[in-house]
Design a protein around this motif. Structure first.
Motif, PDB file in Angstrom:
ATOM      1  N   VAL A  14       0.855  -1.191   0.000  1.00  0.00           N
ATOM      2  CA  VAL A  14       0.000   0.000   0.000  1.00  0.00           C
ATOM      3  C   VAL A  14       0.886   1.235   0.000  1.00  0.00           C
ATOM      4  CG1 VAL A  14      -0.252   0.018   2.539  1.00  0.00           C
ATOM      5  CG2 VAL A  14      -1.961   1.178   1.099  1.00  0.00           C
ATOM      6  N   GLU A  15       0.522   2.195  -0.842  1.00  0.00           N
ATOM      7  CA  GLU A  15       1.227   3.472  -0.912  1.00  0.00           C
ATOM      8  C   GLU A  15       0.598   4.439   0.083  1.00  0.00           C
ATOM      9  OE1 GLU A  15       3.372   6.644  -1.403  1.00  0.00           O
ATOM     10  OE2 GLU A  15       3.920   4.826  -2.475  1.00  0.00           O
ATOM     11  N   LEU A  16       1.421   5.001   0.974  1.00  0.00           N
ATOM     12  CA  LEU A  16       0.902   5.886   2.016  1.00  0.00           C
ATOM     13  C   LEU A  16       1.554   7.266   1.970  1.00  0.00           C
ATOM     14  CD1 LEU A  16       0.499   3.541   5.128  1.00  0.00           C
ATOM     15  CD2 LEU A  16      -1.255   4.361   3.544  1.00  0.00           C
ATOM     16  N   ASP A  17       1.781   7.754   0.766  1.00  0.00           N
ATOM     17  CA  ASP A  17       2.329   9.097   0.637  1.00  0.00           C
ATOM     18  C   ASP A  17       1.214  10.124   0.712  1.00  0.00           C
ATOM     19  OD1 ASP A  17       4.396  11.087  -0.016  1.00  0.00           O
ATOM     20  OD2 ASP A  17       3.261  11.304  -1.867  1.00  0.00           O
ATOM     21  N   GLY A  18       1.329  11.075   1.609  1.00  0.00           N
ATOM     22  CA  GLY A  18       0.386  12.182   1.669  1.00  0.00           C
ATOM     23  C   GLY A  18      -1.024  11.761   2.034  1.00  0.00           C
ATOM     24  N   VAL A  57       4.713  -1.454   2.763  1.00  0.00           N
ATOM     25  CA  VAL A  57       4.181  -0.096   2.680  1.00  0.00           C
ATOM     26  C   VAL A  57       5.216   0.745   1.965  1.00  0.00           C
ATOM     27  CG1 VAL A  57       5.098   0.556   4.949  1.00  0.00           C
ATOM     28  CG2 VAL A  57       3.229   1.862   3.968  1.00  0.00           C
ATOM     29  N   THR A  58       4.771   1.627   1.068  1.00  0.00           N
ATOM     30  CA  THR A  58       5.708   2.436   0.292  1.00  0.00           C
ATOM     31  C   THR A  58       5.429   3.916   0.509  1.00  0.00           C
ATOM     32  OG1 THR A  58       4.320   2.428  -1.708  1.00  0.00           O
ATOM     33  CG2 THR A  58       5.936   0.649  -1.467  1.00  0.00           C
ATOM     34  N   PHE A  59       6.498   4.703   0.309  1.00  0.00           N
ATOM     35  CA  PHE A  59       6.421   6.150   0.480  1.00  0.00           C
ATOM     36  C   PHE A  59       6.993   6.813  -0.769  1.00  0.00           C
ATOM     37  CE2 PHE A  59       7.466   4.165   4.613  1.00  0.00           C
ATOM     38  CZ  PHE A  59       6.267   4.386   5.269  1.00  0.00           C
ATOM     39  N   ASP A  60       6.147   7.514  -1.489  1.00  0.00           N
ATOM     40  CA  ASP A  60       6.591   8.207  -2.691  1.00  0.00           C
ATOM     41  C   ASP A  60       7.383   9.451  -2.304  1.00  0.00           C
ATOM     42  OD1 ASP A  60       6.945   8.688  -5.345  1.00  0.00           O
ATOM     43  OD2 ASP A  60       4.902   9.394  -5.732  1.00  0.00           O
ATOM     44  N   ALA A  74      11.114  10.632   1.854  1.00  0.00           N
ATOM     45  CA  ALA A  74      10.632   9.254   1.982  1.00  0.00           C
ATOM     46  C   ALA A  74      11.526   8.380   2.846  1.00  0.00           C
ATOM     47  CB  ALA A  74      10.466   8.637   0.593  1.00  0.00           C
ATOM     48  N   LEU A  75      12.833   8.458   2.669  1.00  0.00           N
ATOM     49  CA  LEU A  75      13.729   7.622   3.466  1.00  0.00           C
ATOM     50  C   LEU A  75      13.652   7.981   4.937  1.00  0.00           C
ATOM     51  CD1 LEU A  75      16.712   7.391   1.000  1.00  0.00           C
ATOM     52  CD2 LEU A  75      15.648   5.426   2.125  1.00  0.00           C
ATOM     53  N   GLY A  91       9.289   0.523   1.881  1.00  0.00           N
ATOM     54  CA  GLY A  91       9.839   0.939   0.603  1.00  0.00           C
ATOM     55  C   GLY A  91       9.850   2.444   0.458  1.00  0.00           C
ATOM     56  N   ALA A  92      11.005   3.003   0.138  1.00  0.00           N
ATOM     57  CA  ALA A  92      11.146   4.451  -0.006  1.00  0.00           C
ATOM     58  C   ALA A  92      11.636   4.788  -1.411  1.00  0.00           C
ATOM     59  CB  ALA A  92      12.121   5.003   1.032  1.00  0.00           C
TER      60      ALA A  92
END
Length: 362
Positions: A14-18, A57-60, A74-75, A91-92
């Motif tokens: 799942v992408e959880l950016d913003g 989980v990823t962070f754009d 992200a990192l 994931g960053a």
């Protein structure tokens, strides 16, 4: 699409950016960005995703600031949640065009150590004039961009290998911390840079953290996981077959999700689009009920190894994923859930790579 044919349990990311993938996602939220996007709020989301059974989980990220002006890189976000979780992959995104390769390698190695082997790198290749202006250069031509991606991914992997697994000896009797014969210069010469090495941190727990890249960077990045889209299910199936034929170990489908809530998904979409239109991308887009999404994900598990979900509005679309969709998949034994303490490579069914320098001695 109500039945499941042969295929392994699907792994979900799942992408959880913003605030979400819809550009109007945060407009109706009365909480200020510094509250709803705070590190504490992010930890809560990631922990909930881990408990529900997400594998990753990823962070754009972007070289440019987001529209709301609030986005820790992200990192940094991944590192902040690393010690507060114990099985979900982190994931960053880091862009090869705007970040020094040595720094990328060091930060991701540190993230892998902090998370005990759960780090992933989403290879970014921002190439717009505005993005490249942040480092005082201009966009690269297609061939130059492809070469830059290849060079950066290659040298980052070499740097991760620059310490052999048993390089750290901690011999108190002789006062030696490491065996210098097991720490190597990489002596890399790329088209636009050179790196001697070695890295300043020991080899990551995974050996090589997982490298993830979009389909357009497949040949240049040679990732462990490729992210594919499609204009429809048949197109996605075709692209998945191509990616697997290329030798890519794992293929994940990209799916944007907007679910029924207090109003139907169609009404929600019209309301959000009335503020800022959600332009179509190459990702699949699902709009509708949790039952329909559950069936779709179970079917996708027969075509790809995993799916990365992009909630349209995190505050609205993530809760039904956590509370309804993933529990149903688990009940159907159609969801692959990482074991506590496992590495991301193990969760994805990927082997731990041998160290290239140690192997060359044999």
């Amino acid at each position: 699409m109500t039945s499941r044919t042969a295929g392994g349990p699907v792994r979900l990311a799942v992408e959880l950016d913003g605030d979400g993938s819809h550009p109007a996602a945060g407009l109706g939220d009365e909480r200020p960005p510094a509250e709803r996007l705070s590190p504490r709020a992010l930890v809560g989301l990631v922990l909930a995703a881990e408990i529900a059974g997400f594998a990753l989980v990823t962070f754009d990220d972007s070289p440019l600031p987001p529209p709301n002006g609030f986005r820790p890189e992200a990192l940094g976000r991944a590192a902040y949640v690393a010690t507060r979780t114990n099985r979900i992959g982190l994931g960053a995104t880091a862009h090869v065009t705007t970040t020094e390769p040595f720094h990328v390698a060091t930060q991701l190695a540190s993230l892998d150590h902090a998370s005990h082997g759960r780090a992933a790198w989403l290879v970014g290749a921002a190439n717009s004039p505005d993005a490249l202006a942040t480092i005082g250069t201009g966009p690269l031509e297609p061939a130059g961009l492809s070469r830059e991606v290849t060079d950066v991914v290659d040298v980052v992997r070499r740097l991760w290998d620059s310490w052999e697994d048993d390089a750290v000896i901690k011999d108190a009797a002789t006062g030696r911390y490491l065996d210098p014969g097991k720490v190597h210069h990489v002596d890399f010469e790329g088209a636009a840079f050179s790196i001697k090495g070695p890295l300043i941190t020991p080899r990551p727990p995974q050996g090589l953290p997982v490298v993830i890249a979009p389909e357009r960077l497949l040949e240049a990045a040679r990732p462990d996981v490729v992210l594919i889209g499609g204009s429809g299910l048949d197109d996605l199936r075709r692209r998945a077959h191509h990616a697997k034929e290329s030798g890519t170990p794992r293929v994940f489908a990209e799916v944007e999700v907007l679910l029924n809530a207090a109003e139907t998904a169609e009404k929600r979409l019209r309301r959000l689009d009335s503020s800022i239109r959600w332009e179509h991308t190459e990702r699949l887009r699902y709009t509708g009920s949790t039952d329909g999404l559950t069936d779709l994900l179970a079917w996708l598990g027969t075509v790809v190894d995993g799916v990365r979900l992009h909630p349209a509005v995190v505050a609205t679309d993530l809760p039904p994923l956590l509370e309804t969709v993933l529990p149903r998949l688990r009940a159907q034994r159609a969801l692959s859930v990482p074991e506590p303490g496992t590495t991301l490579r193990a969760a994805l069914g990927l082997p731990r790579p041998a160290n290239r320098f140690a192997a060359s001695k044999g």
